[in-house]
Design a protein around this motif. Structure first.
Motif, PDB file in Angstrom:
ATOM      1  N   LEU A   5       0.856  -1.179   0.000  1.00 31.56           N
ATOM      2  CA  LEU A   5       0.000   0.000   0.000  1.00 31.56           C
ATOM      3  C   LEU A   5       0.893   1.231   0.000  1.00 31.56           C
ATOM      4  CD1 LEU A   5      -2.768   1.413   0.310  1.00 31.56           C
ATOM      5  CD2 LEU A   5      -2.439   1.238   2.762  1.00 31.56           C
ATOM      6  N   GLU A   6       0.775   2.058  -1.019  1.00 30.02           N
ATOM      7  CA  GLU A   6       1.519   3.307  -1.096  1.00 30.02           C
ATOM      8  C   GLU A   6       0.546   4.456  -0.884  1.00 30.02           C
ATOM      9  OE1 GLU A   6       3.391   3.334  -4.918  1.00 30.02           O
ATOM     10  OE2 GLU A   6       5.028   2.054  -4.234  1.00 30.02           O
ATOM     11  N   GLN A   7       0.936   5.417  -0.032  1.00 34.23           N
ATOM     12  CA  GLN A   7       0.086   6.555   0.255  1.00 34.23           C
ATOM     13  C   GLN A   7       0.894   7.832   0.109  1.00 34.23           C
ATOM     14  OE1 GLN A   7      -2.882   5.730   3.609  1.00 34.23           O
ATOM     15  NE2 GLN A   7      -0.973   4.920   4.383  1.00 34.23           N
ATOM     16  N   GLU A   8       0.237   8.892  -0.353  1.00 33.53           N
ATOM     17  CA  GLU A   8       0.866  10.207  -0.398  1.00 33.53           C
ATOM     18  C   GLU A   8      -0.216  11.268  -0.325  1.00 33.53           C
ATOM     19  OE1 GLU A   8       3.085  10.693  -4.009  1.00 33.53           O
ATOM     20  OE2 GLU A   8       1.359  10.346  -5.269  1.00 33.53           O
ATOM     21  N   ARG A  16       1.351  19.528  -5.581  1.00 35.16           N
ATOM     22  CA  ARG A  16       2.495  19.211  -4.728  1.00 35.16           C
ATOM     23  C   ARG A  16       2.186  17.964  -3.909  1.00 35.16           C
ATOM     24  NH1 ARG A  16       4.852  21.128   0.637  1.00 35.16           N
ATOM     25  NH2 ARG A  16       2.676  21.343   1.212  1.00 35.16           N
ATOM     26  N   THR A  17       3.175  17.101  -3.722  1.00 32.41           N
ATOM     27  CA  THR A  17       2.986  15.874  -2.958  1.00 32.41           C
ATOM     28  C   THR A  17       3.917  15.845  -1.758  1.00 32.41           C
ATOM     29  OG1 THR A  17       4.602  14.631  -4.245  1.00 32.41           O
ATOM     30  CG2 THR A  17       2.320  14.561  -5.004  1.00 32.41           C
ATOM     31  N   GLU A  18       3.503  15.119  -0.739  1.00 31.58           N
ATOM     32  CA  GLU A  18       4.353  14.878   0.423  1.00 31.58           C
ATOM     33  C   GLU A  18       3.932  13.576   1.077  1.00 31.58           C
ATOM     34  OE1 GLU A  18       2.688  17.240   4.214  1.00 31.58           O
ATOM     35  OE2 GLU A  18       3.417  18.556   2.610  1.00 31.58           O
ATOM     36  N   LYS A  19       4.817  13.032   1.904  1.00 33.64           N
ATOM     37  CA  LYS A  19       4.534  11.779   2.592  1.00 33.64           C
ATOM     38  C   LYS A  19       3.539  12.013   3.723  1.00 33.64           C
ATOM     39  CE  LYS A  19       8.515   8.953   2.170  1.00 33.64           C
ATOM     40  NZ  LYS A  19       9.618   8.316   2.895  1.00 33.64           N
ATOM     41  N   GLY A  25       8.012   5.566  13.850  1.00 30.39           N
ATOM     42  CA  GLY A  25       8.670   4.939  12.708  1.00 30.39           C
ATOM     43  C   GLY A  25       7.753   4.334  11.661  1.00 30.39           C
ATOM     44  N   LYS A  26       6.444   4.562  11.765  1.00 26.36           N
ATOM     45  CA  LYS A  26       5.547   4.041  10.733  1.00 26.36           C
ATOM     46  C   LYS A  26       4.490   5.090  10.401  1.00 26.36           C
ATOM     47  CE  LYS A  26       2.631   1.592  14.007  1.00 26.36           C
ATOM     48  NZ  LYS A  26       1.995   0.341  14.349  1.00 26.36           N
ATOM     49  N   SER A  27       3.884   4.968   9.241  1.00 29.46           N
ATOM     50  CA  SER A  27       2.871   5.931   8.804  1.00 29.46           C
ATOM     51  C   SER A  27       1.668   5.896   9.733  1.00 29.46           C
ATOM     52  CB  SER A  27       2.399   5.622   7.383  1.00 29.46           C
ATOM     53  OG  SER A  27       3.434   5.822   6.476  1.00 29.46           O
ATOM     54  N   MET A  28       1.129   7.076  10.001  1.00 30.69           N
ATOM     55  CA  MET A  28      -0.059   7.171  10.843  1.00 30.69           C
ATOM     56  C   MET A  28      -1.276   6.745  10.028  1.00 30.69           C
ATOM     57  SD  MET A  28       0.792  10.741  12.768  1.00 30.69           S
ATOM     58  CE  MET A  28      -0.344  10.587  14.129  1.00 30.69           C
ATOM     59  N   GLU A  29      -2.293   6.228  10.720  1.00 35.46           N
ATOM     60  CA  GLU A  29      -3.523   5.785  10.059  1.00 35.46           C
ATOM     61  C   GLU A  29      -4.443   6.978   9.845  1.00 35.46           C
ATOM     62  OE1 GLU A  29      -5.280   2.288  11.799  1.00 35.46           O
ATOM     63  OE2 GLU A  29      -3.336   1.706  12.625  1.00 35.46           O
ATOM     64  N   PHE A  30      -5.285   6.886   8.806  1.00 33.27           N
ATOM     65  CA  PHE A  30      -6.199   7.971   8.470  1.00 33.27           C
ATOM     66  C   PHE A  30      -7.622   7.469   8.643  1.00 33.27           C
ATOM     67  CE2 PHE A  30      -8.447  10.633   5.245  1.00 33.27           C
ATOM     68  CZ  PHE A  30      -8.232  11.849   5.864  1.00 33.27           C
ATOM     69  N   LYS A  55      -5.333  16.044  -0.215  1.00 31.81           N
ATOM     70  CA  LYS A  55      -6.079  14.795  -0.395  1.00 31.81           C
ATOM     71  C   LYS A  55      -5.118  13.621  -0.227  1.00 31.81           C
ATOM     72  CE  LYS A  55      -9.833  16.844  -1.949  1.00 31.81           C
ATOM     73  NZ  LYS A  55     -11.053  16.897  -1.224  1.00 31.81           N
ATOM     74  N   LEU A  56      -5.591  12.551   0.388  1.00 31.90           N
ATOM     75  CA  LEU A  56      -4.795  11.345   0.547  1.00 31.90           C
ATOM     76  C   LEU A  56      -5.024  10.446  -0.658  1.00 31.90           C
ATOM     77  CD1 LEU A  56      -2.903   9.742   2.431  1.00 31.90           C
ATOM     78  CD2 LEU A  56      -4.938   8.633   3.329  1.00 31.90           C
ATOM     79  N   ARG A  57      -3.939  10.138  -1.358  1.00 32.22           N
ATOM     80  CA  ARG A  57      -4.028   9.241  -2.523  1.00 32.22           C
ATOM     81  C   ARG A  57      -3.437   7.901  -2.114  1.00 32.22           C
ATOM     82  NH1 ARG A  57      -1.386  10.917  -8.177  1.00 32.22           N
ATOM     83  NH2 ARG A  57      -0.527  12.390  -6.713  1.00 32.22           N
TER      84      ARG A  57
END
Length: 71
Positions: A5-8, A16-19, A25-30, A55-57
């Motif tokens: 799963l890739e998110q940006e 403009r994109t960002e992480k 140490g891990k991505s936060m949940e949305f 927007k979260l893609r």
């Protein structure tokens, strides 16, 4: 199947994109309105760009198809 799963975060105005934000140490949940950490319960609002919320893609990649699809 090996899937990733890739998110940006993407600005709908300028592109403009960002992480996504990280915690421990891990991505936060949305959850649809805020990002949250399942370990410490920290919450972060959606970042803004060009005075609009980003927007979260999300994209699910099947790595096996990418690696072995050409064979």
């Amino acid at each position: 199947m090996p899937r990733v799963l890739e998110q940006e975060l993407v600005c709908p105005t300028c592109g403009r994109t960002e992480k996504p934000p990280e915690c421990h140490g891990k991505s936060m949940e949305f959850d649809g309105s805020v990002f949250f950490c399942s370990s410490c319960h920290k919450e972060i609002r959606i970042p803004t760009c060009c005075s609009a919320p980003m927007k979260l893609r999300r994209k699910v990649r099947d790595i096996r198809k990418e690696l072995f699809g050409l064979l």
